[in-house]
Design a protein around this motif. Structure first.
Motif, short mmCIF file in Angstrom:
data_model
loop_
_atom_site.label_atom_id
_atom_site.label_comp_id
_atom_site.label_asym_id
_atom_site.label_seq_id
_atom_site.Cartn_x
_atom_site.Cartn_y
_atom_site.Cartn_z
N ALA A 35 0.85 -1.19 0.00
CA ALA A 35 0.00 0.00 0.00
C ALA A 35 0.89 1.24 0.00
O ALA A 35 2.03 1.22 0.48
N ALA A 36 0.36 2.33 -0.52
CA ALA A 36 1.11 3.58 -0.56
C ALA A 36 1.60 3.97 0.83
O ALA A 36 2.73 4.46 0.98
N GLU A 37 0.78 3.74 1.85
CA GLU A 37 1.16 4.12 3.22
C GLU A 37 2.38 3.33 3.68
O GLU A 37 3.23 3.87 4.40
N GLN A 38 2.47 2.06 3.29
CA GLN A 38 3.63 1.25 3.65
C GLN A 38 4.88 1.75 2.94
O GLN A 38 5.97 1.82 3.53
N VAL A 39 4.74 2.11 1.67
CA VAL A 39 5.87 2.63 0.89
C VAL A 39 6.32 3.96 1.47
O VAL A 39 7.52 4.20 1.64
N ILE A 40 5.39 4.82 1.79
CA ILE A 40 5.72 6.12 2.37
C ILE A 40 6.49 5.95 3.67
O ILE A 40 7.52 6.60 3.90
N ALA A 41 6.02 5.08 4.54
CA ALA A 41 6.69 4.84 5.82
C ALA A 41 8.12 4.35 5.58
O ALA A 41 9.07 4.82 6.22
N LEU A 42 8.28 3.41 4.64
CA LEU A 42 9.62 2.89 4.35
C LEU A 42 10.52 3.97 3.77
O LEU A 42 11.67 4.11 4.19
N TYR A 43 10.04 4.72 2.80
CA TYR A 43 10.86 5.79 2.20
C TYR A 43 11.29 6.80 3.25
O TYR A 43 12.44 7.24 3.26
N LEU A 97 11.57 6.34 6.56
CA LEU A 97 12.54 5.72 7.46
C LEU A 97 13.91 5.56 6.81
O LEU A 97 14.94 5.76 7.46
N ALA A 98 13.92 5.21 5.53
CA ALA A 98 15.17 4.99 4.81
C ALA A 98 15.82 6.30 4.36
O ALA A 98 16.96 6.29 3.90
N GLY A 99 15.11 7.40 4.49
CA GLY A 99 15.65 8.69 4.08
C GLY A 99 15.67 8.88 2.57
O GLY A 99 16.45 9.68 2.05
N LEU A 100 14.82 8.15 1.85
CA LEU A 100 14.77 8.29 0.40
C LEU A 100 13.98 9.54 0.05
O LEU A 100 12.82 9.66 0.43
N PRO A 101 14.58 10.46 -0.66
CA PRO A 101 13.90 11.73 -0.95
C PRO A 101 12.83 11.56 -2.04
O PRO A 101 13.12 11.65 -3.23
N ARG A 102 11.63 11.28 -1.62
CA ARG A 102 10.49 11.14 -2.50
C ARG A 102 9.35 11.99 -1.95
O ARG A 102 9.36 12.35 -0.78
N PRO A 103 8.35 12.29 -2.77
CA PRO A 103 7.26 13.18 -2.32
C PRO A 103 6.29 12.46 -1.39
O PRO A 103 5.11 12.28 -1.69
N VAL A 110 15.64 0.35 1.80
CA VAL A 110 15.66 -0.71 2.82
C VAL A 110 15.51 -0.03 4.17
O VAL A 110 16.17 0.98 4.47
N HIS A 111 14.65 -0.59 4.98
CA HIS A 111 14.42 -0.10 6.35
C HIS A 111 15.76 -0.03 7.07
O HIS A 111 16.57 -0.96 6.99
N PRO A 112 16.04 1.06 7.79
CA PRO A 112 17.35 1.21 8.43
C PRO A 112 17.73 0.08 9.39
O PRO A 112 18.91 -0.27 9.49
#
Length: 134
Positions: A12-20, A22-28, A75-77
């Motif tokens: 789900a988008a919410e899971q991807v958002i949480a992972l991004y 936490l991982a510090g991936l600069p996405r919107p 990847v989750h830290p």
């Protein structure tokens, strides 16, 4: 730790958002609808799960026979340095076949990571950038 990998389990988008985040991936990640469109318009998503927790994702756009753009790798830290990122890249490459190259644009903080997992650094890329997001 038992990590399971899937190419048919779309988070789900919410899971991807949480992972991004936490991982510090600069996405919107402040724009869930945009993240959902990113997911919906991807050709290949490979995920890593620890039970029901999304711990890694590889999101790609590909024609399956010539080129594959690996748009996101996160990847989750707490799960980094365990081979999950490398396995996500390997599974992505396996899915798109030997006929296709895998290309990505790295965030500055990950520039040293990709050569360590067998990717070649290139100096021949060009960019027309997107409008910055808010």
């Amino acid at each position: 730790m038992n990590i399971n990998y899937y190419s048919d389990r779309i988070p789900a988008a919410e899971q991807v958002i949480a992972l991004y985040d936490l991982a510090g991936l600069p996405r919107p990640t402040n724009d869930p609808a945009r993240i959902q469109r990113m997911i919906d318009n991807s050709d290949l998503i490979v995920t890593a799960w620890d039970g029901d927790l999304l711990v890694g994702v590889s999101r790609a756009i590909t024609d399956w026979v010539w080129s594959c753009y690996l748009a996101d790798l996160a990847v989750h830290p707490h799960y980094q340095q365990k081979g999950i990122g490398k396995q996500l890249v390997n599974l992505t490459k396996e899915k798109v076949s030997e006929q296709s190259m895998v290309l990505l644009l790295s965030v500055p903080s990950a520039m040293e990571y990709y050569p360590r997992i067998g990717m070649e650094k290139l100096d021949n890329a060009f960019l027309i950038n997107r409008k910055p997001w808010q």
